[in-house]
Scaffold this motif. Sequence first.
Motif, PDB file in Angstrom:
ATOM      1  N   ARG A   5       0.863  -1.184   0.000  1.00 11.68           N
ATOM      2  CA  ARG A   5       0.000   0.000   0.000  1.00 11.68           C
ATOM      3  C   ARG A   5       0.898   1.232   0.000  1.00 11.68           C
ATOM      4  O   ARG A   5       2.115   1.142   0.213  1.00 11.68           O
ATOM      5  CB  ARG A   5      -0.918   0.031   1.232  1.00 11.68           C
ATOM      6  N   PHE A   6       0.269   2.381  -0.210  1.00 13.91           N
ATOM      7  CA  PHE A   6       0.990   3.663  -0.111  1.00 13.91           C
ATOM      8  C   PHE A   6      -0.012   4.751   0.216  1.00 13.91           C
ATOM      9  O   PHE A   6      -1.223   4.603   0.023  1.00 13.91           O
ATOM     10  CB  PHE A   6       1.744   3.979  -1.406  1.00 13.91           C
ATOM     11  N   TYR A   7       0.503   5.859   0.693  1.00 22.87           N
ATOM     12  CA  TYR A   7      -0.325   7.049   0.879  1.00 22.87           C
ATOM     13  C   TYR A   7       0.569   8.261   0.702  1.00 22.87           C
ATOM     14  O   TYR A   7       1.806   8.167   0.754  1.00 22.87           O
ATOM     15  CB  TYR A   7      -1.026   7.050   2.249  1.00 22.87           C
TER      16      TYR A   7
ATOM     17  N   ARG B 106       3.341  15.939   0.610  1.00 18.72           N
ATOM     18  CA  ARG B 106       3.224  15.395  -0.739  1.00 18.72           C
ATOM     19  C   ARG B 106       4.320  14.370  -1.043  1.00 18.72           C
ATOM     20  O   ARG B 106       4.758  14.223  -2.181  1.00 18.72           O
ATOM     21  CB  ARG B 106       3.244  16.506  -1.793  1.00 18.72           C
ATOM     22  N   ALA B 107       4.769  13.698  -0.001  1.00 20.52           N
ATOM     23  CA  ALA B 107       5.743  12.618  -0.164  1.00 20.52           C
ATOM     24  C   ALA B 107       5.001  11.275  -0.110  1.00 20.52           C
ATOM     25  O   ALA B 107       4.037  11.108   0.662  1.00 20.52           O
ATOM     26  CB  ALA B 107       6.805  12.674   0.929  1.00 20.52           C
ATOM     27  N   VAL B 108       5.440  10.323  -0.918  1.00 23.45           N
ATOM     28  CA  VAL B 108       4.814   9.010  -0.968  1.00 23.45           C
ATOM     29  C   VAL B 108       5.391   8.147   0.146  1.00 23.45           C
ATOM     30  O   VAL B 108       6.627   7.983   0.256  1.00 23.45           O
ATOM     31  CB  VAL B 108       5.041   8.341  -2.337  1.00 23.45           C
ATOM     32  N   VAL B 109       4.518   7.613   0.981  1.00 26.82           N
ATOM     33  CA  VAL B 109       4.913   6.729   2.073  1.00 26.82           C
ATOM     34  C   VAL B 109       4.472   5.316   1.696  1.00 26.82           C
ATOM     35  O   VAL B 109       3.277   5.049   1.531  1.00 26.82           O
ATOM     36  CB  VAL B 109       4.275   7.158   3.406  1.00 26.82           C
ATOM     37  N   TRP B 110       5.455   4.417   1.555  1.00 28.63           N
ATOM     38  CA  TRP B 110       5.173   3.040   1.168  1.00 28.63           C
ATOM     39  C   TRP B 110       4.994   2.181   2.415  1.00 28.63           C
ATOM     40  O   TRP B 110       5.709   2.351   3.410  1.00 28.63           O
ATOM     41  CB  TRP B 110       6.301   2.478   0.301  1.00 28.63           C
ATOM     42  N   LEU B 111       4.037   1.241   2.328  1.00 30.63           N
ATOM     43  CA  LEU B 111       3.755   0.326   3.433  1.00 30.63           C
ATOM     44  C   LEU B 111       3.993  -1.109   2.969  1.00 30.63           C
ATOM     45  O   LEU B 111       3.707  -1.465   1.820  1.00 30.63           O
ATOM     46  CB  LEU B 111       2.321   0.493   3.928  1.00 30.63           C
ATOM     47  N   TYR B 112       4.475  -1.933   3.905  1.00 31.27           N
ATOM     48  CA  TYR B 112       4.851  -3.309   3.589  1.00 31.27           C
ATOM     49  C   TYR B 112       4.183  -4.248   4.587  1.00 31.27           C
ATOM     50  O   TYR B 112       3.890  -3.867   5.734  1.00 31.27           O
ATOM     51  CB  TYR B 112       6.371  -3.477   3.650  1.00 31.27           C
TER      52      TYR B 112
ATOM     53  N   HIS C  13      -3.181  13.470  -8.120  1.00 34.88           N
ATOM     54  CA  HIS C  13      -2.310  13.413  -9.300  1.00 34.88           C
ATOM     55  C   HIS C  13      -1.120  12.481  -9.064  1.00 34.88           C
ATOM     56  O   HIS C  13      -0.701  11.743  -9.969  1.00 34.88           O
ATOM     57  CB  HIS C  13      -1.828  14.808  -9.663  1.00 34.88           C
ATOM     58  N   ILE C  14      -0.573  12.488  -7.851  1.00 35.78           N
ATOM     59  CA  ILE C  14       0.539  11.593  -7.531  1.00 35.78           C
ATOM     60  C   ILE C  14       0.084  10.141  -7.591  1.00 35.78           C
ATOM     61  O   ILE C  14       0.778   9.269  -8.145  1.00 35.78           O
ATOM     62  CB  ILE C  14       1.114  11.942  -6.152  1.00 35.78           C
ATOM     63  N   ALA C  15      -1.099   9.860  -7.040  1.00 38.37           N
ATOM     64  CA  ALA C  15      -1.628   8.495  -7.084  1.00 38.37           C
ATOM     65  C   ALA C  15      -1.883   8.048  -8.515  1.00 38.37           C
ATOM     66  O   ALA C  15      -1.622   6.887  -8.876  1.00 38.37           O
ATOM     67  CB  ALA C  15      -2.910   8.412  -6.258  1.00 38.37           C
TER      68      ALA C  15
END
Length: 337
Positions: free
Chosen positions: A106-108, A113-119, A223-225
């Motif tokens: 997942r990500f948010y 406006r920074a992308v945070v990745w989840l694992y 827009h980032i998504a």
Amino acid sequence: MAGNTITKPSDLSCTPSRAARELGLKRGEFDLAVHLGRIRTAPDEGGGGRRVTRAEIDRLRSADGFPESLLESVKTVGTTDGAALMEVTSARFTRFARLGLVVPVRFYVNRYRAVVWLYLAEELRQFAADKNHTSLLNGRTPEGLRDQLQAGLDLRPRNWRGRHLGFLLRQADGPWERAGALAALLDPVQIAEIVQDPYERAHLNRFRPDPPAHGAPGSPAAHIAERIMTAEDPDEISWLRADLTQVLDEARRHRPAPRPTAELTAPRPTAQLAVPRPTAEPAVPRPTADPAEWPPTAEPVGPPPTLSERPPEPVPEPAPEPERSRGMLGWLRRRNA
């Protein structure tokens, strides 16, 4: 009386929100479990979205270690917690993620406006427990991998897209739905090149899922998504186009895209202007046989009068001379006399 009991469709399945409550999950955890295939859903026959059957809820509740085991299978962590879980530095963990050794689920987009990745925590524990990864966890990064990192390699968006595509394909119920899942990762320009028929392209867009909701529509986060959702690598675009072309051929054989019928597309006949016909002149009534009755108020018409019978025309009287003329003539006459 039990034989007269009517079973309603709602008794055999429930909505996702109710299923999440019965399984002890938050709605985000429930959606992730469906995404990963841990919870199976079924399409609603009434067209109201997907539902969870009672049999599926009973299967999950009867599993060993429920509900802790289900909660642990959908637990996610970020970079810092993931590095602590694998007992490595955050920088080394980021290198693992960029190289594709660990795949985000997942990500948010945060407020900066920074992308945070989840694992998945479960996958990180499995990676750390694998003896084949001991050198990666404790030694130096191999030279070939370092060169890729220096060249700017970052496989996190692409690996997430691959995982998301698997989720969309599992939810697809037919060839058009599978084609829409593949089209969801392609730019509209790419789709227009593959599907040149406008009616077919409009039908395909009906089955094209939207990117995950991040922020209000049109916002920077949205827009980032959308950018993360769209394939960028040439080889990734190439195999997506090839798969979409193949699935579209299957979808056309299964059910062609609807298009307007001939009755709707045929031009309507132009209404001709009605030209008014010339009206006939009113017929003059012919005189009756009795002259006394035609015309009722006029005297009988006779032959035209002869010249001798016509009355003489009146002779116009001479105009009187002006007073001055008579006085002058009289003076001349008297003078000549």
